[in-house]
Enzyme design. Structure first.
Site, PDB file in Angstrom:
ATOM      1  N   ARG A 162      68.575  -8.961  39.830  1.00  0.00           N
ATOM      2  CA  ARG A 162      67.818  -9.948  39.039  1.00  0.00           C
ATOM      3  C   ARG A 162      68.656 -10.633  37.955  1.00  0.00           C
ATOM      4  O   ARG A 162      68.142 -11.000  36.901  1.00  0.00           O
ATOM      5  CB  ARG A 162      66.588  -9.310  38.393  1.00  0.00           C
ATOM      6  CG  ARG A 162      65.536  -8.835  39.391  1.00  0.00           C
ATOM      7  CD  ARG A 162      64.963  -9.977  40.206  1.00  0.00           C
ATOM      8  NE  ARG A 162      63.829  -9.574  41.010  1.00  0.00           N
ATOM      9  CZ  ARG A 162      63.918  -9.079  42.253  1.00  0.00           C
ATOM     10  NH1 ARG A 162      65.091  -8.926  42.845  1.00  0.00           N
ATOM     11  NH2 ARG A 162      62.816  -8.754  42.916  1.00  0.00           N
ATOM     12  N   SER A 236      56.749 -10.627  39.754  1.00  0.00           N
ATOM     13  CA  SER A 236      56.982  -9.517  38.808  1.00  0.00           C
ATOM     14  C   SER A 236      57.259 -10.097  37.426  1.00  0.00           C
ATOM     15  O   SER A 236      58.140 -10.944  37.274  1.00  0.00           O
ATOM     16  CB  SER A 236      58.202  -8.693  39.226  1.00  0.00           C
ATOM     17  OG  SER A 236      58.050  -8.194  40.523  1.00  0.00           O
ATOM     18  N   GLU A 332      61.426 -10.224  33.470  1.00  0.00           N
ATOM     19  CA  GLU A 332      62.117 -10.889  34.580  1.00  0.00           C
ATOM     20  C   GLU A 332      61.876 -12.399  34.478  1.00  0.00           C
ATOM     21  O   GLU A 332      62.744 -13.219  34.750  1.00  0.00           O
ATOM     22  CB  GLU A 332      61.597 -10.387  35.932  1.00  0.00           C
ATOM     23  CG  GLU A 332      62.442 -10.922  37.074  1.00  0.00           C
ATOM     24  CD  GLU A 332      61.716 -11.059  38.378  1.00  0.00           C
ATOM     25  OE1 GLU A 332      61.097 -12.123  38.598  1.00  0.00           O
ATOM     26  OE2 GLU A 332      61.765 -10.117  39.189  1.00  0.00           O
TER      27      GLU A 332
HETATM   28  P1  FAD Z   1      62.092 -21.962  38.344  1.00  0.00           P
HETATM   29  O1  FAD Z   1      60.991 -21.044  37.992  1.00  0.00           O
HETATM   30  O2  FAD Z   1      61.860 -23.417  38.235  1.00  0.00           O
HETATM   31  O3  FAD Z   1      63.364 -21.597  37.456  1.00  0.00           O
HETATM   32  C1  FAD Z   1      63.780 -20.265  37.316  1.00  0.00           C
HETATM   33  C2  FAD Z   1      65.093 -20.263  36.523  1.00  0.00           C
HETATM   34  O4  FAD Z   1      66.110 -20.903  37.281  1.00  0.00           O
HETATM   35  C3  FAD Z   1      65.015 -21.050  35.208  1.00  0.00           C
HETATM   36  O5  FAD Z   1      65.821 -20.390  34.259  1.00  0.00           O
HETATM   37  C4  FAD Z   1      65.596 -22.414  35.551  1.00  0.00           C
HETATM   38  O6  FAD Z   1      66.202 -23.043  34.427  1.00  0.00           O
HETATM   39  C5  FAD Z   1      66.651 -22.028  36.594  1.00  0.00           C
HETATM   40  N1  FAD Z   1      66.876 -23.075  37.627  1.00  0.00           N
HETATM   41  C6  FAD Z   1      65.961 -23.537  38.517  1.00  0.00           C
HETATM   42  N2  FAD Z   1      66.540 -24.432  39.351  1.00  0.00           N
HETATM   43  C7  FAD Z   1      67.842 -24.518  38.979  1.00  0.00           C
HETATM   44  C8  FAD Z   1      68.960 -25.280  39.441  1.00  0.00           C
HETATM   45  N3  FAD Z   1      68.873 -26.132  40.474  1.00  0.00           N
HETATM   46  N4  FAD Z   1      70.155 -25.123  38.810  1.00  0.00           N
HETATM   47  C9  FAD Z   1      70.278 -24.283  37.757  1.00  0.00           C
HETATM   48  N5  FAD Z   1      69.261 -23.550  37.256  1.00  0.00           N
HETATM   49  C10 FAD Z   1      68.059 -23.660  37.877  1.00  0.00           C
HETATM   50  N6  FAD Z   1      61.657 -13.366  42.991  1.00  0.00           N
HETATM   51  C11 FAD Z   1      62.404 -12.469  43.662  1.00  0.00           C
HETATM   52  O7  FAD Z   1      63.618 -12.355  43.414  1.00  0.00           O
HETATM   53  N7  FAD Z   1      61.852 -11.673  44.622  1.00  0.00           N
HETATM   54  C12 FAD Z   1      60.567 -11.723  44.957  1.00  0.00           C
HETATM   55  O8  FAD Z   1      60.115 -10.988  45.826  1.00  0.00           O
HETATM   56  C13 FAD Z   1      59.737 -12.670  44.268  1.00  0.00           C
HETATM   57  N8  FAD Z   1      58.422 -12.755  44.555  1.00  0.00           N
HETATM   58  C14 FAD Z   1      57.650 -13.647  43.877  1.00  0.00           C
HETATM   59  C15 FAD Z   1      56.276 -13.727  44.201  1.00  0.00           C
HETATM   60  C16 FAD Z   1      55.461 -14.629  43.550  1.00  0.00           C
HETATM   61  C17 FAD Z   1      53.997 -14.694  43.917  1.00  0.00           C
HETATM   62  C18 FAD Z   1      56.005 -15.490  42.566  1.00  0.00           C
HETATM   63  C19 FAD Z   1      55.129 -16.493  41.882  1.00  0.00           C
HETATM   64  C20 FAD Z   1      57.356 -15.407  42.227  1.00  0.00           C
HETATM   65  C21 FAD Z   1      58.193 -14.477  42.872  1.00  0.00           C
HETATM   66  N9  FAD Z   1      59.555 -14.363  42.572  1.00  0.00           N
HETATM   67  C22 FAD Z   1      60.343 -13.482  43.266  1.00  0.00           C
HETATM   68  C23 FAD Z   1      60.144 -15.160  41.490  1.00  0.00           C
HETATM   69  C24 FAD Z   1      60.576 -16.595  41.926  1.00  0.00           C
HETATM   70  O9  FAD Z   1      59.975 -16.959  43.120  1.00  0.00           O
HETATM   71  C25 FAD Z   1      62.098 -16.704  42.064  1.00  0.00           C
HETATM   72  O10 FAD Z   1      62.737 -16.354  40.854  1.00  0.00           O
HETATM   73  C26 FAD Z   1      62.526 -18.127  42.470  1.00  0.00           C
HETATM   74  O11 FAD Z   1      63.900 -18.130  42.779  1.00  0.00           O
HETATM   75  C27 FAD Z   1      62.257 -19.155  41.387  1.00  0.00           C
HETATM   76  O12 FAD Z   1      62.440 -20.445  41.942  1.00  0.00           O
HETATM   77  P2  FAD Z   1      61.925 -21.745  41.212  1.00  0.00           P
HETATM   78  O13 FAD Z   1      62.492 -22.925  41.921  1.00  0.00           O
HETATM   79  O14 FAD Z   1      60.480 -21.710  41.079  1.00  0.00           O
HETATM   80  O15 FAD Z   1      62.652 -21.596  39.787  1.00  0.00           O
HETATM   81  N1  EPU Z   2      53.796   0.877  42.454  1.00  0.00           N
HETATM   82  C1  EPU Z   2      52.797   1.413  41.672  1.00  0.00           C
HETATM   83  N2  EPU Z   2      51.720   0.613  41.379  1.00  0.00           N
HETATM   84  C2  EPU Z   2      51.614  -0.667  41.839  1.00  0.00           C
HETATM   85  C3  EPU Z   2      52.616  -1.192  42.653  1.00  0.00           C
HETATM   86  C4  EPU Z   2      53.718  -0.401  42.940  1.00  0.00           C
HETATM   87  O1  EPU Z   2      52.861   2.552  41.237  1.00  0.00           O
HETATM   88  O2  EPU Z   2      50.607  -1.312  41.497  1.00  0.00           O
HETATM   89  C5  EPU Z   2      54.989   1.705  42.722  1.00  0.00           C
HETATM   90  C6  EPU Z   2      54.914   2.472  44.030  1.00  0.00           C
HETATM   91  O3  EPU Z   2      55.553   3.726  43.811  1.00  0.00           O
HETATM   92  C7  EPU Z   2      55.769   1.628  44.975  1.00  0.00           C
HETATM   93  C8  EPU Z   2      56.839   1.090  44.032  1.00  0.00           C
HETATM   94  O4  EPU Z   2      56.139   0.884  42.799  1.00  0.00           O
HETATM   95  O5  EPU Z   2      56.344   2.395  45.990  1.00  0.00           O
HETATM   96  C9  EPU Z   2      57.506  -0.200  44.479  1.00  0.00           C
HETATM   97  O6  EPU Z   2      56.499  -1.189  44.698  1.00  0.00           O
HETATM   98  P1  EPU Z   2      56.812  -2.529  45.506  1.00  0.00           P
HETATM   99  O7  EPU Z   2      57.415  -2.181  46.832  1.00  0.00           O
HETATM  100  O8  EPU Z   2      55.586  -3.351  45.507  1.00  0.00           O
HETATM  101  O9  EPU Z   2      57.964  -3.218  44.676  1.00  0.00           O
HETATM  102  P2  EPU Z   2      58.195  -3.490  43.124  1.00  0.00           P
HETATM  103  O10 EPU Z   2      59.302  -2.613  42.640  1.00  0.00           O
HETATM  104  O11 EPU Z   2      56.932  -3.459  42.350  1.00  0.00           O
HETATM  105  C10 EPU Z   2      60.062  -5.233  43.620  1.00  0.00           C
HETATM  106  C11 EPU Z   2      60.435  -6.601  43.165  1.00  0.00           C
HETATM  107  C12 EPU Z   2      59.585  -7.643  43.879  1.00  0.00           C
HETATM  108  C13 EPU Z   2      59.845  -7.525  45.373  1.00  0.00           C
HETATM  109  C14 EPU Z   2      59.473  -6.107  45.829  1.00  0.00           C
HETATM  110  C15 EPU Z   2      59.841  -5.861  47.281  1.00  0.00           C
HETATM  111  C16 EPU Z   2      61.314  -6.383  40.924  1.00  0.00           C
HETATM  112  C17 EPU Z   2      61.111  -6.621  39.463  1.00  0.00           C
HETATM  113  N3  EPU Z   2      60.301  -6.721  41.732  1.00  0.00           N
HETATM  114  O12 EPU Z   2      58.717  -5.000  43.189  1.00  0.00           O
HETATM  115  O13 EPU Z   2      60.003  -8.935  43.448  1.00  0.00           O
HETATM  116  O14 EPU Z   2      59.096  -8.463  46.095  1.00  0.00           O
HETATM  117  O15 EPU Z   2      60.211  -5.141  45.030  1.00  0.00           O
HETATM  118  O16 EPU Z   2      61.223  -5.733  47.381  1.00  0.00           O
HETATM  119  O17 EPU Z   2      62.374  -5.902  41.310  1.00  0.00           O
HETATM  120  C18 EPU Z   2      59.635 -10.655  41.857  1.00  0.00           C
HETATM  121  O18 EPU Z   2      60.815 -10.496  41.535  1.00  0.00           O
HETATM  122  O19 EPU Z   2      58.892 -11.524  41.327  1.00  0.00           O
HETATM  123  C19 EPU Z   2      59.067  -9.803  42.902  1.00  0.00           C
HETATM  124  C20 EPU Z   2      57.810  -9.891  43.316  1.00  0.00           C
END
Ligand code: FAD
Ligand code: EPU
Length: 336
Positions: A162, A236, A332
């Site tokens: 991250r 997250s 995050e």
């Molecule tokens: P923005 O939110 O617009 O920007 C994020 C950051 O990047 C800001 O600091 C911005 O200044 C910078 N930025 C954006 N575009 C550029 C560019 N072209 N050049 C330089 N800087 C830039 N993230 C994960 O890693 N794993 C997940 O599983 C995950 N699941 C998600 C689930 C949900 C439902 C949501 C809402 C978000 C999730 N995210 C996850 C977070 C998010 O999707 C990612 O961080 C994604 O890369 C953000 O993209 P964005 O275009 O919306 O960036």
């Molecule tokens: N858990 C709980 N309660 C909950 C959910 C999860 O106790 O409500 C515990 C369980 O033990 C579970 C563990 O957390 O096994 C991990 O849960 P999960 O697989 O849902 O993943 P996470 O650690 O909560 C991370 C990332 C997600 C990514 C998933 C899958 C971060 C901060 N978040 O979540 O990324 O999609 O793993 O790889 O690392 C994001 O970055 O926005 C994001 C959604």
């Protein structure tokens, strides 16, 4: 290029927070943007993609730069691999869908992550055992201090959990215009993540193909992560904290069932969702803000919450986890 004054960012952040930018610049041509910036460099600016990892806590008194050039091209390929260049404004999941249809292996576990290709390197997006760094070759962008194009090899981007150089030394100083990734043409699936193992428990490796993995990841995500078009959120809200062996030992003596993931002999990652849930906060709601009922790491906007209310609520969650476990959760989401 288009410029808008006093522009509402409500549709440009997945929390759905109402914040106004003094200026909003959208552009799909890097030369045009560079020329414009050479003559009109804003004093205060923010780069914005799809807004799925930001929380606006007030109006933005500066210029938002939204670079939305699209395009996916094959740079080169041989029998075993392919190099793909994708422009920053492309939706990340459309890139994943494209590569899965071609049966090119590497980013299928990153299916359905919202946002743009340009933001993917910023926090080195990751999910289900895979991170962007596993396939990233280089990042192309505009150096906003010297106002020139630059290519950074992935090895120079300091990609880690991250985080990256773009969240550190180059924070808001390097506008990503495209990325280059390398994918494999031969079958190479990563099914080690617990939720994926469980999903495919009754299938053998030979019976699972790349589309099954994409569909599996999408099904798992949909079962617990709220859809931002229905319920405002940014995924997250906190990072999973990393603790040393001594801290884990002391936690285990109090909480025998605490889950953890070993990074190496000295360092362990603990799911923040577990800490939040066991602090009694899963599903907790104050006014229009709450901890999601199915995923405790996600903070949701039930309607008209302001960014400030969401941040205040996040602080309550952080304080509760600190009081109970002595662990300081780190955001995050990018707080603006
Ligand atoms: P923005 O939110 O617009 O920007 C994020 C950051 O990047 C800001 O600091 C911005 O200044 C910078 N930025 C954006 N575009 C550029 C560019 N072209 N050049 C330089 N800087 C830039 N993230 C994960 O890693 N794993 C997940 O599983 C995950 N699941 C998600 C689930 C949900 C439902 C949501 C809402 C978000 C999730 N995210 C996850 C977070 C998010 O999707 C990612 O961080 C994604 O890369 C953000 O993209 P964005 O275009 O919306 O960036
Ligand atoms: N858990 C709980 N309660 C909950 C959910 C999860 O106790 O409500 C515990 C369980 O033990 C579970 C563990 O957390 O096994 C991990 O849960 P999960 O697989 O849902 O993943 P996470 O650690 O909560 C991370 C990332 C997600 C990514 C998933 C899958 C971060 C901060 N978040 O979540 O990324 O999609 O793993 O790889 O690392 C994001 O970055 O926005 C994001 C959604």
């Amino acid at each position: 290029m288009k410029r808008h004054l006093n522009f509402s960012l409500k549709k440009y952040n997945t929390f759905g927070v109402d914040s106004v930018a003094k200026e909003f610049i959208e552009c799909d041509d890097e030369e045009e943007l560079l020329n414009y910036l050479r003559n009109n460099f804003p004093g205060n600016y923010l780069i914005l993609g799809g807004g799925s990892n930001v929380l606006f806590t007030k109006d933005f008194e500066g210029s938002v730069i939204h670079f939305n050039k699209k395009g996916i091209e094959i740079i080169s390929e041989n029998d075993s691999s392919v190099l793909i260049r994708a422009s920053a404004g492309e939706a990340w999941d459309e890139l994943v869908e494209f590569t899965v249809k071609k049966r090119w292996y590497g980013i299928e576990n990153l299916s359905l992550i919202p946002g743009t290709v340009g933001a993917a390197p910023i926090q080195n997006i990751g999910a289900y055992g895979v991170e962007l760094k596993d396939c990233l070759v280089e990042v192309e962008g505009l150096n906003l201090q010297e106002l020139k194009k630059e290519i950074l090899p992935a090895d120079n981007c300091n990609l880690k959990y991250r985080s990256s150089i773009f969240k550190e030394k180059l924070k808001n100083k390097f506008l990503i215009i495209a990325i280059v990734i390398k994918l494999s043409k031969s079958k190479r699936l990563n099914l080690e993540y617990r939720a994926l193992k469980e999903y495919f428990h009754d299938k053998s490796f030979d019976d699972i193909d790349i589309e099954d993995v994409r569909n599996g990841v999408i099904a798992i995500r949909k079962s617990k992560l709220p859809d931002p078009s229905e319920l405002g959120n940014a995924g997250s809200f906190f990072k999973n904290p990393v603790v040393n062996a001594d801290k884990l030992d002391s936690l285990q003596s109090l909480y025998k069932d605490i889950p953890y993931h070993k990074i190496d002999e000295r360092i362990y990652k603990i799911p923040a969702a577990w800490l939040i849930e066991k602090s009694g906060l899963k599903g907790k709601r104050i006014g229009n803000v709450g901890v999601h009922k199915d995923q405790a790491l996600v903070i949701v906007n039930y309607g008209t919450a302001s960014g400030k209310e969401i941040l205040d609520f996040a602080e309550i969650v952080r304080a509760a986890v600190y009081d109970k476990y002595g662990i300081e959760l780190e955001y995050e989401v990018n707080i603006i």
